[in-house]
Design a protein around this motif. Structure first.
Motif, PDB file in Angstrom:
ATOM      1  N   ASP A  35       6.085   7.330  -0.496  1.00 44.50           N
ATOM      2  CA  ASP A  35       5.623   6.033   0.014  1.00 44.50           C
ATOM      3  C   ASP A  35       6.706   5.448   0.905  1.00 44.50           C
ATOM      4  O   ASP A  35       7.742   4.986   0.428  1.00 44.50           O
ATOM      5  CB  ASP A  35       5.325   5.102  -1.159  1.00 44.50           C
ATOM      6  CG  ASP A  35       4.627   3.828  -0.717  1.00 44.50           C
ATOM      7  OD1 ASP A  35       4.745   3.453   0.468  1.00 44.50           O
ATOM      8  OD2 ASP A  35       3.967   3.197  -1.571  1.00 44.50           O
ATOM      9  N   ARG A  74       3.091  -4.087  -3.837  1.00 47.73           N
ATOM     10  CA  ARG A  74       2.531  -3.324  -2.728  1.00 47.73           C
ATOM     11  C   ARG A  74       1.010  -3.431  -2.776  1.00 47.73           C
ATOM     12  O   ARG A  74       0.398  -3.117  -3.794  1.00 47.73           O
ATOM     13  CB  ARG A  74       2.935  -1.848  -2.808  1.00 47.73           C
ATOM     14  CG  ARG A  74       4.422  -1.588  -2.604  1.00 47.73           C
ATOM     15  CD  ARG A  74       4.808  -1.817  -1.151  1.00 47.73           C
ATOM     16  NE  ARG A  74       6.198  -1.502  -0.892  1.00 47.73           N
ATOM     17  CZ  ARG A  74       7.213  -2.321  -1.101  1.00 47.73           C
ATOM     18  NH1 ARG A  74       6.984  -3.512  -1.620  1.00 47.73           N
ATOM     19  NH2 ARG A  74       8.451  -1.961  -0.819  1.00 47.73           N
ATOM     20  N   SER A  87       6.782   2.778   2.467  1.00 46.36           N
ATOM     21  CA  SER A  87       6.977   1.331   2.378  1.00 46.36           C
ATOM     22  C   SER A  87       8.075   0.990   1.356  1.00 46.36           C
ATOM     23  O   SER A  87       8.536  -0.145   1.298  1.00 46.36           O
ATOM     24  CB  SER A  87       5.668   0.630   1.971  1.00 46.36           C
ATOM     25  OG  SER A  87       5.370   0.838   0.598  1.00 46.36           O
TER      26      SER A  87
END
Length: 330
Positions: A151, A106, A153
């Motif tokens: 998060d 990430r 993502s």
């Protein structure tokens, strides 16, 4: 060994017990026996021998800043276009319906991390800063406005949540320190994503000794041109009463977020003469006396690599380093 070194060794031994000192001692013993008796190599990371008879801390070793072993051309084996085509076709056929996982990196605006989806804690977090980057933009940055957030993502199956930490007794401990990212509000806010957090003991660790280490690393920017930092968790084995080695760690919350036994920081500093120096620290995730010098937690970088299963700063050849843990190499 002088008295100061002895105090450092036994001070840390008292803090970490067989878990950490035994691990380091085992690695050092393994390295020595491998060099002296190649036919009798011992790859144990923890040994049952009396740790006080082994090298203590601080220890100085070599850094395994190596690159993966590749053919001379740095590519796939040179075995002909037919072989390569067939191999690629076969791999495509095998993995027709997708790979189970390769999506771990990430990249955020001011740091990069690799996420461990099984443990819900990052494998590592990388940061870079210098003196200018650490200047706080007080007109644009307000840490009090930052909130701990999942998060998004990360796939929902593998995210940690604030509810995992609630009532656990552990702090949401930053890996990329918020104090390193004060130029923009977005930068500091992203350090509060839970993918950048790990369960840390609060009093005596996250709020004290770990915080001291973070501040020490920031101060390096006053003396060096550039500072590069890799931070992450460790899950180290411990010899228990039956004489066997176990890796035991707690998990918290409904998502079973792993509680690391230890944390590491590997730092590379670039001098104004473009020389490179490295420091490596490992701290147990327990309350630590604030009077304990940070130097007590310096360890050979290669022992961290072996324990973490990672090669740190692998674009740096070992002969490019001028110091490791303060010890001059050239």
């Amino acid at each position: 060994m002088n008295s100061a070194s002895s105090k450092a060794i036994f001070g840390l031994t008292a803090l970490t017990g067989a878990s950490f000192v035994g691990w380091v001692a085992g690695v050092q013993y393994s390295l020595r026996t491998r060099n002296l008796h190649p036919a009798k190599r011992d790859d144990r990371l923890v040994v049952s021998e009396n740790v006080r008879s082994m090298p203590g801390l601080p220890l100085f070793g070599t850094v395994s800043a190596a690159s993966p072993i590749l053919p001379s051309n740095g590519d796939v084996p040179e075995m002909g276009s037919k072989f390569s085509t067939v191999t690629a076709s076969r791999i495509s056929q095998i993995m027709k319906y997708g790979f189970p996982g390769h999506d771990t990196i990430r990249s955020y605006e001011d740091f990069v991390l690799s996420y461990d989806r099984r443990n819900r804690v990052a494998h590592w977090v990388f940061e870079h800063f210098n003196k200018e980057m650490l200047r706080s933009n007080e007109n644009a940055v307000d840490r009090s406005k930052c909130e701990f957030k999942p998060d998004e993502s990360i796939h929902p199956y593998f995210r940690s949540q604030n509810t995992d930490y609630k009532g656990s007794g552990y702090d949401r401990g930053h890996l990329a320190a918020a104090g390193n990212h004060k130029r923009h509000q977005t930068h500091v806010q992203q350090t509060f994503l839970l993918s950048n957090m790990a369960p840390q003991v609060g009093p005596g660790f996250n709020r004290n000794s770990w915080n001291r280490l973070e501040k020490y690393v920031r101060r390096l920017a006053d003396a060096y041109k550039e500072v590069y930092v890799c931070t992450g968790p460790l899950y180290l084995p411990k010899i228990e009463s039956d004489g066997k080695k176990y890796v035991r760690y707690e998990v918290i919350g409904s998502n079973h977020v792993a509680v690391p036994t230890h944390f590491y920081k590997i730092v590379v500093c670039e001098t104004h003469r473009s020389e490179l120096e490295m420091e490596a620290f490992v701290m147990p995730n327990v309350p630590i006396d604030d009077a304990t010098p940070l130097q007590n937690f310096r360890v050979p970088p290669d022992t961290v690599e072996r324990a973490a299963g990672l090669l740190f700063f692998d674009n740096i050849s070992r002969d490019k380093l001028t110091r490791i843990n303060g010890k001059k190499l050239k």
